[in-house]
Design an enzyme around this catalytic site. Structure first.
Site, mmCIF file in Angstrom:
data_model
loop_
_atom_site.group_PDB
_atom_site.id
_atom_site.type_symbol
_atom_site.label_atom_id
_atom_site.label_comp_id
_atom_site.label_asym_id
_atom_site.label_seq_id
_atom_site.Cartn_x
_atom_site.Cartn_y
_atom_site.Cartn_z
ATOM 1 N NE ARG A 99 -2.136 0.851 3.742
ATOM 2 C CZ ARG A 99 -2.742 0.458 4.856
ATOM 3 N NH1 ARG A 99 -4.023 0.191 4.839
ATOM 4 N NH2 ARG A 99 -2.087 0.307 5.976
ATOM 5 C CE1 TYR A 100 0.994 4.081 4.524
ATOM 6 C CE2 TYR A 100 1.291 1.795 5.162
ATOM 7 C CZ TYR A 100 0.696 3.018 5.357
ATOM 8 O OH TYR A 100 -0.195 3.181 6.380
ATOM 9 N NE ARG A 103 5.877 2.444 5.375
ATOM 10 C CZ ARG A 103 5.682 3.603 4.747
ATOM 11 N NH1 ARG A 103 6.363 3.902 3.672
ATOM 12 N NH2 ARG A 103 4.775 4.457 5.179
ATOM 13 C CB CYS A 112 -2.827 -15.219 17.152
ATOM 14 S SG CYS A 112 -2.956 -14.142 15.719
ATOM 15 C CB CYS A 116 -6.939 -9.304 20.038
ATOM 16 S SG CYS A 116 -5.203 -9.722 20.312
ATOM 17 C CB CYS A 119 -8.176 -9.432 15.532
ATOM 18 S SG CYS A 119 -6.946 -9.701 14.229
ATOM 19 N NE ARG A 121 -3.620 -7.668 8.657
ATOM 20 C CZ ARG A 121 -2.561 -7.296 9.374
ATOM 21 N NH1 ARG A 121 -2.034 -8.120 10.254
ATOM 22 N NH2 ARG A 121 -2.004 -6.126 9.172
ATOM 23 C CG ASP A 280 -8.057 -0.483 12.398
ATOM 24 O OD1 ASP A 280 -7.827 0.727 12.226
ATOM 25 O OD2 ASP A 280 -7.180 -1.368 12.349
ATOM 26 C CG ASP A 317 -4.425 1.861 9.478
ATOM 27 O OD1 ASP A 317 -4.185 2.236 8.317
ATOM 28 O OD2 ASP A 317 -3.723 1.063 10.115
ATOM 29 C CE LYS A 324 0.560 1.827 11.096
ATOM 30 N NZ LYS A 324 0.761 1.269 9.739
HETATM 31 S S1 SF4 Z 1 -4.479 -8.402 16.951
HETATM 32 FE FE1 SF4 Z 1 -5.136 -10.105 15.619
HETATM 33 S S2 SF4 Z 1 -3.278 -10.739 14.581
HETATM 34 FE FE2 SF4 Z 1 -2.627 -9.551 16.368
HETATM 35 S S3 SF4 Z 1 -2.353 -11.066 18.017
HETATM 36 FE FE3 SF4 Z 1 -4.410 -10.284 18.195
HETATM 37 S S4 SF4 Z 1 -5.656 -11.760 17.041
HETATM 38 FE FE4 SF4 Z 1 -3.539 -12.056 16.401
#
Ligand code: SF4
Length: 374
Positions: A99-100, A103, A112, A116, A119, A121, A280, A317, A324
């Protein structure tokens, strides 16, 4: 305890089901419903190490809110999206986000150590969401080899440090063989969720690939335990610079006091607070998101009041793929051609004038004086 200190034991004994959770903690109705819904959205999984930080008597425990699903996750607010950072539309190769200009973000895994609830994603992470991550390894490496403007690669996912040392070493070796890649970063929450994984062997392998930076993800001072402090110390001793990317979360870290304690503890662990993210617009996150003004209030409460190294950059974001965008309290009150009017952290105002060019007569007289000096 020998097994407690073993990363494989921690992973094998993760809390993944409602029964495992209820055997250890009494859930609220909102949490129980959340756990039942999670199986079709973002799996629940919590390492024993991280679970141990939960206060079983406090339904509002800041650690608990990050990893135990809640009913509200099932509701999508009108402003929310599956892919709030617009990553899928910036992939020249599946799994590689460019995207940038200079990088890339290389999504190397969808797993993971724990998940979280906010998250970014969650559409791909954990393997139960609406999409599958289908990283095309060889095509991604070939894209990097033929794209000389890419000088910086961020390995992320999911969590790359879940890979074995041998697999990580193969990836890093391949990247380091590309002459124009100057800089490699790893984004990981493993040092926080699973500090047992940060072994001396892993650190010895990583240090062969400098310059290598690690961005950790820690949101609350309770997460910086003695085990985490020691794991971060091993990475720092291996010469790996570390920054922390925290997410501003309602009921978790949305106060100046909690953030101040967090950033001070991070510095003691040799980690520089790097970004504080506005959460987000991920589907089902409104119960964890705060107002933007809360983030500005936190920065206002830190900047000038404590060590500059301790103050992260507050960012949003840009929804849909804007990248960002930094946000700061209004320290510039007015600016015109002649001056900038500023305020400091105590609210006092100061004027900074623009440079005054030396007049021709003054320069001529100085020249004359200098010639007399011979
Ligand atoms: S934010 Fe998403 S990618 Fe990062 S550790 Fe937590 S669950 Fe995993």
């Amino acid at each position: 305890m020998e097994h407690w200190d073993d990363a494989k034991w921690q992973l094998k004994n993760r809390i993944n089901t409602l029964a495992e959770l209820e055997a250890r903690i009494s859930l609220t109705d909102v949490e129980r419903a959340g756990v039942l819904l999670a199986g079709s959205k973002l799996a629940m999984s919590i390492t024993p190490h991280f679970f141990n930080l939960i206060d079983p008597n406090d339904p509002n425990c800041p650690v608990r809110r990050q990893v135990i699903p809640r009913l509200e996750e099932g509701w999508t607010a009108p402003e929310e999206m599956a892919d709030p950072c617009g990553e899928d539309s910036h992939m020249p190769v599946p799994g590689l986000v460019h995207r940038y200009p200079d990088r890339v973000l290389f999504l190397v895994t969808d797993r993971c150590a724990s998940y979280c609830r906010y998250c970014t994603r969650s559409r791909v992470v954990s393997g139960v969401g609406e999409q599958q991550l289908e990283t095309q390894w060889e095509a991604a490496f070939q894209y990097l080899e033929r794209t000389p403007q890419v000088r910086d690669v961020l390995l992320s996912g999911g969590d790359p440090l879940l890979f074995s040392d041998a697999k990580l070493e193969r990836i890093l070796t391949r990247l380091r063989a590309i002459p124009h890649i100057e800089f490699v970063r790893i984004g990981s929450r493993i040092p926080i969720f699973l500090p047992q994984r940060i072994t001396p062997e892993l650190c010895a392998m990583l240090r062969k690939f400098h310059p290598l930076f690690i961005s950790i993800h820690c949101n609350h001072p309770k997460e910086l335990t003695t085990e985490v402090h020691d794991a971060l110390g091993r990475l720092a001793d291996a010469g790996i610079p570390m920054g922390n990317q925290s997410v501003l979360l309602k009921g978790v870290n949305d106060s100046v006091e909690v953030q101040r304690t967090l950033v001070h503890k991070l510095l003691r662990c040799r980690v520089r607070p790097y970004y504080l993210y506005q959460c987000d617009l991920i589907n089902g996150s409104s119960h964890l998101r705060t107002s933007v003004s809360k983030g500005l209030e936190i920065i206002e409460g830190l900047r000038g009041h404590t060590t500059g190294y301790a103050v992260p950059q507050f960012v949003i974001d840009g929804p849909g793929g804007g990248g960002k965008i930094p946000l700061n309290p209004d320290y510039v009150l007015e600016r015109n051609e002649g001056r900038t009017l500023l305020r400091n952290y105590e609210g006092e105002t100061f004027e900074y004038p623009e440079p005054t060019p030396a007049p021709a007569e003054a320069l001529a007289s100085l020249r004359e004086k200098s010639s007399c000096c011979h």
